[in-house]
Design an enzyme around this catalytic site. Sequence first.
Site, mmCIF file in Angstrom:
data_model
loop_
_atom_site.group_PDB
_atom_site.id
_atom_site.type_symbol
_atom_site.label_atom_id
_atom_site.label_comp_id
_atom_site.label_asym_id
_atom_site.label_seq_id
_atom_site.Cartn_x
_atom_site.Cartn_y
_atom_site.Cartn_z
ATOM 1 N N THR C 464 -55.628 -20.757 -24.312
ATOM 2 C CA THR C 464 -57.084 -20.719 -24.295
ATOM 3 C C THR C 464 -57.690 -20.970 -25.674
ATOM 4 O O THR C 464 -58.863 -21.291 -25.771
ATOM 5 C CB THR C 464 -57.525 -19.345 -23.792
ATOM 6 O OG1 THR C 464 -56.673 -18.362 -24.403
ATOM 7 C CG2 THR C 464 -57.345 -19.234 -22.291
ATOM 8 N N ARG C 623 -73.257 -19.243 -26.647
ATOM 9 C CA ARG C 623 -72.877 -20.066 -27.788
ATOM 10 C C ARG C 623 -71.405 -20.455 -27.649
ATOM 11 O O ARG C 623 -70.574 -19.622 -27.285
ATOM 12 C CB ARG C 623 -73.079 -19.233 -29.040
ATOM 13 C CG ARG C 623 -72.854 -19.971 -30.313
ATOM 14 C CD ARG C 623 -73.104 -18.988 -31.440
ATOM 15 N NE ARG C 623 -73.251 -19.671 -32.705
ATOM 16 C CZ ARG C 623 -73.222 -19.025 -33.859
ATOM 17 N NH1 ARG C 623 -73.091 -17.698 -33.867
ATOM 18 N NH2 ARG C 623 -73.338 -19.677 -34.980
ATOM 19 N N ASN C 626 -66.074 -23.027 -30.175
ATOM 20 C CA ASN C 626 -65.333 -24.211 -30.616
ATOM 21 C C ASN C 626 -65.557 -25.294 -29.566
ATOM 22 O O ASN C 626 -65.046 -25.201 -28.450
ATOM 23 C CB ASN C 626 -63.847 -23.865 -30.748
ATOM 24 C CG ASN C 626 -63.021 -25.037 -31.276
ATOM 25 O OD1 ASN C 626 -63.314 -26.198 -31.016
ATOM 26 N ND2 ASN C 626 -61.993 -24.716 -32.043
ATOM 27 N N LYS C 628 -64.469 -28.207 -29.332
ATOM 28 C CA LYS C 628 -63.296 -29.016 -28.983
ATOM 29 C C LYS C 628 -62.426 -28.278 -27.959
ATOM 30 O O LYS C 628 -62.153 -28.786 -26.871
ATOM 31 C CB LYS C 628 -62.504 -29.311 -30.253
ATOM 32 C CG LYS C 628 -61.386 -30.311 -30.101
ATOM 33 C CD LYS C 628 -60.718 -30.523 -31.463
ATOM 34 C CE LYS C 628 -60.071 -31.883 -31.558
ATOM 35 N NZ LYS C 628 -59.656 -32.186 -32.950
ATOM 36 N N THR C 629 -61.995 -27.084 -28.311
ATOM 37 C CA THR C 629 -61.132 -26.335 -27.382
ATOM 38 C C THR C 629 -61.940 -25.878 -26.171
ATOM 39 O O THR C 629 -61.402 -25.769 -25.070
ATOM 40 C CB THR C 629 -60.490 -25.125 -28.076
ATOM 41 O OG1 THR C 629 -61.519 -24.279 -28.585
ATOM 42 C CG2 THR C 629 -59.583 -25.563 -29.211
ATOM 43 N N GLU C 700 -62.966 -19.190 -16.927
ATOM 44 C CA GLU C 700 -63.070 -19.309 -15.468
ATOM 45 C C GLU C 700 -64.150 -20.291 -15.018
ATOM 46 O O GLU C 700 -63.990 -20.970 -14.003
ATOM 47 C CB GLU C 700 -63.383 -17.949 -14.811
ATOM 48 C CG GLU C 700 -62.887 -16.709 -15.520
ATOM 49 C CD GLU C 700 -61.391 -16.525 -15.551
ATOM 50 O OE1 GLU C 700 -60.733 -16.800 -14.535
ATOM 51 O OE2 GLU C 700 -60.877 -16.100 -16.605
#
Lengths: 163, 338, 734
Positions: C464, C623, C626, C628-629, C700
């Site tokens: 994650t 918010r 990251n 990207k991830t 989720e």
Amino acid sequence: MGDVTHQISERIPIHLVVNGVSHTLDLVPWTTLLDALRDHLALSGTKKGCDHGQCGACTVLVDGRRINSCLTLAVMNDGAKITTIEGLANDGALHPLQQAFIDHDAFQCGYCTPGQICSAAGLLVEGRAKDTDEIRELMSGNLCRCGAYPNIVAAIQQAMGQP
Amino acid sequence: MNNFQYARANDVADAIRLLAADPGAKLIAGGTNLIDLMKENVERPTRLIDISRLPLRKVEGTADGSLRIGALVPNSDLAYHPLIEQRYPLLASAILAGASAQLRNMASVGGNLMQRTRCAYFYDTATPCNKRHPGSGCSAMDGLNRNHAILGTSAACIATNPSDMSVALAALDALVHIAGPSGERTIALTDFHRVPGDKPHVDTNLGTGEIITAIELPPPGFAQNYSYLKIRDRMSYAFALVSVAAALELDGNAISGARVALGGVAHKPWRSLEAEAALRGQAATPDHFSHAADLLLQGATARSHNGFKVELARRAIVRTLTQAANATPQSQAHKKIA
Amino acid sequence: MNAYVGTPTSRVDGRAKVTGAAKYAGEFPADGLLHGFVVEASIPCGRIARLDTSTALQVEGVLDVLTHANRPPLADKDDSWKDEVAPEEGSPFRPLYDDTIKFNGQPIALVVAEDWETAKFAATLVRVEYEQHGFATDLEGERSNAAEKDKPHKPRGDAVAALAGAYVRHEADYVIPTEHHNPMELYATTAVWDSNGKLTIYDKTQGVQNVHKFLCGVFDKKPDDIRVVSPYVGGAFGSGLRPQYQVVLATLGALALKRSIRVVLTRQQMYGLGYRPMTIERVALGAKSDGTLDAVTHEAIAVTSRYEDFARNDTGWAEQLYKSPNSRFAHKLVHLDVSTPCDMRAPGAASGVCALECAMDELAVALKLDPVELRLKCYSDRDQSENLPYTSKQLRECYARGADAFGWSRRNPVPRSMRDGKELVGWGMATGVWEALQMPVAVRIALTSNGHAEVSCAASDIGTGTYTIVAQVAADALGLPIENISVRLADSTLPQAPVEGGSWMAASSAHAVLVAAEEVRKEVLGLAGKIPGSPLAGAELVDTVLTDGSIANASDNSRAVSIADAMRHGGVERIEKEKLNQFGEDKKHARNTHSAVFAEVKVDEELDVIRVTRVVSAVAAGRILNTKTGRSQIMGGVVWGIGMALQEETVMDHRFGRIMNANIAEYHIPVNADVHDIDVIFVDEPDAHINALGIKGLGEIGIVGVPAAIANAVYHATGKRIRRFPITLDKLLD
């Protein structure tokens, strides 16, 4: 089955060159190439995800070709040159595919990643994937349960020098 | 996996000798299906005879214009071989529709012909299966049979043959070259695989102690008008629900020669000479294709969950013949169906 | 402090993962390591009449075969077997405890040998005779035995009467099959035995402290006797929330033989553990002529085992999404001779919202309304179950941004009206919703005078991105470059963390880093303020920040003391602070994430082959730490949604009570060729209430709504409504 049941078959000496390093191993014939790498040579970068050729996590290059190392016996590969994920980086410098996988976030849990990268390395050598659909099709033997496929394709395109 | 001995054959004669010496022995080449089944304890050979290093890796033309393919040519090498791509693109396409790039790099041509069914009951040693354990019963018959056969079935078995390559080989009238204790012989590919009958544990007509040495493709390659269409539950890396290999020779819009073989519907690649004869001399139109489909599917019988295959196969046959007639063969990478 | 948070930072564990250096549970070496192989029951219900291990024991290299008859002691009270995620009701499964068989695939023996192949071979020689009992494994066959959970939802109004009088009513069953997580890594444990009899357990888990406490209870050990470690987890998706049985077997093996041992399950054996339960979801919607809802009822009938009541919130999501004066929800269980289900990505919501959102699509068709317009007409600004406002809810913006990116306005509402050659084109949409949960987490920061910090916590990173976001938040809070931060996770001896699940770990771990960093800052300020002539003499903590390797006045960064100077002057080499963060209780707000999912399918009009060609997922989740991830997580959820819509189904033969596709060739999950364009949009969602950073979590929400959007697109393409998932082509063929 008499003695066959209780006494394990004799070990057979074999020779493998893995990532440029020569190894001699005495193995029972039932040892797969995957288990030889992981359990006998401590190269656990190559992953076992299904042990039945259904996921591609165990992909390595044998004499330059990508294969599922779980479905071949180590003894059958006597004398072969094998490249695993541990052998792709050159003196600490990442292989362009490895860097591209980081750049494009082409993995999450990382478990399918060595197989994806080795498979992609095989794909580049084969030179058969010319467009996005062909990359997708020819990478479909590597499952990614985290669902990083679009990023994997983008990473491979980066390594191919495609935009 | 059971405990087994390992031996490496030095030449074909050596392999035959080793096979004869141990009735529990099996040949191994690519190993992609045999090792899988050994891990499930479905196959329990006492000895593996490694034939992977035998010199059976050539693809070469013969004097009569046929092509002879060594039994150990890897599937991927065959699919990408210039002679196959140019002369027998139907075969190349069918091979590329099967398995994955890695498995195609491993699997041999001969081994592909020896693939066993993917019937879930065959794989699960805790359930009855006549193919695995003759006389124990067929669990699929009244069980989960969505993937099972609709043609050529018997009361003992409704398993399918999972190969894509064999479907194209059947359409191309390939021959199987065999060597054994009593010499060499040749079987038509269409006679190589059996229907289950009352001996579902016998997949092929390969005799005891015999080894496949080569596949031979006769000259008509149908390189202009062909298509291999595979319908499955995901876009790649899955066995066929139904697949169709279609090859036509056209004279203008008239059909002068036709071959159609089905995969995923029977214990062997399924052809109907009657259907092909009915196409000859006809215009390449949907209604003629439809009539051929009806003839191909004559006698199709469904069990509780696989009835859809009859209609799916009918439509797929028409579609694949149309693709072949239009010279728009199905791409195995671009998934939109032409 | 805002250098890293919110940016597309590459994973800090990326190099380890692309080079093969990252070690997973089944890969840790140990001297004299033994290997265990599990023997499973092949019947669903009964008892072991006879278990003959004599032949297996004769195999060269076999050391022992552990069974219920010869195993070391195990706890005999349920409380010891209840881990932190165990269902409240029931008696957890105890491997090798006694001769009872509760489910097919139950472990009944562990063969221990010097190598894995020998153990696997000898396992085939263990002879078992059963006394088989009658059994039932078919939910639909046992539907009439469904019983409501003892805590039913509180109904609002009179849904039955409102439905009866509705202008338009839609009511249908939607069937979600059993699904298995199938993480790529096999379930595995390596138990390393040291000479003092202590155990280090490398386990594939989402919660090392959960497993630690569980093992201490089951084996009656002191906390110091066992350490559980899990630095990398090869996917889990809920399957590693509860301790998996192989961790018990490995520990048993180590204690019995006083040696280190590894137990790795086969892919097939993994199907004997938890799964997403099959459910029959009955949804009824009643609408007024203006397209607003007057009544919603949702009843779920779900599988559980005979020995535990596993239930999640399938129903009731309409309370968050759609205004309706009348509602009634019920969750019923059917007890069957199967193992207990467990959480699987968006448990409850993935199934329940799928049914609700398909039903909303059917209602839109009946009302001749655009599906987005229907949802806007019913839009609820409050969570109706508790009548609370949200900390934030930018779902309207998700609909708008998603529809715009997708080109929804160009949709012809008539089914079968859009085509691309021989393919029918279908455009469908659905809403997604999940909870924004947060849990107590403690973090320890050790700052050294060379400007490096080690941040440690027992939390897991199951792919994650926990390593990365913890590093980002720490780098910002400590004012250091991210390269100077090292993160240690997933060791039971590290500061407290719950299991990684429910999308709570990002918010929970990030705020724990903040509070620990504040303790560090306090210490640095104390040291800096004592330097003679310090620019920070007398400064208040709240007026300072750590930035660029210094502590500085927040409004005037030139008034600063370098961390190195402060520590050197104070004679301190290392500042180590540990702090537990607990979120204040806020009973005045509902906390949810939302999404709007738009999907395009192309369906061959003759062959009914379905391709998902485009998905746009617009997500409002506070918010994004990251981008990207975070984008990858949503993309992964979309891929899961494609699988759930079209492919995934665990198939059981109810005559044998056996799963017949317990592998990943016949249990289909999407492959690369199944996945095309996925556009992830993060909608700006400032949230001043939920927590300091305004974070909600993403694990989720990515899957919720996707199966329904695809199912609705299939309807739009073909005019056929398939309510039994997965939508395979045979269901369209007629």
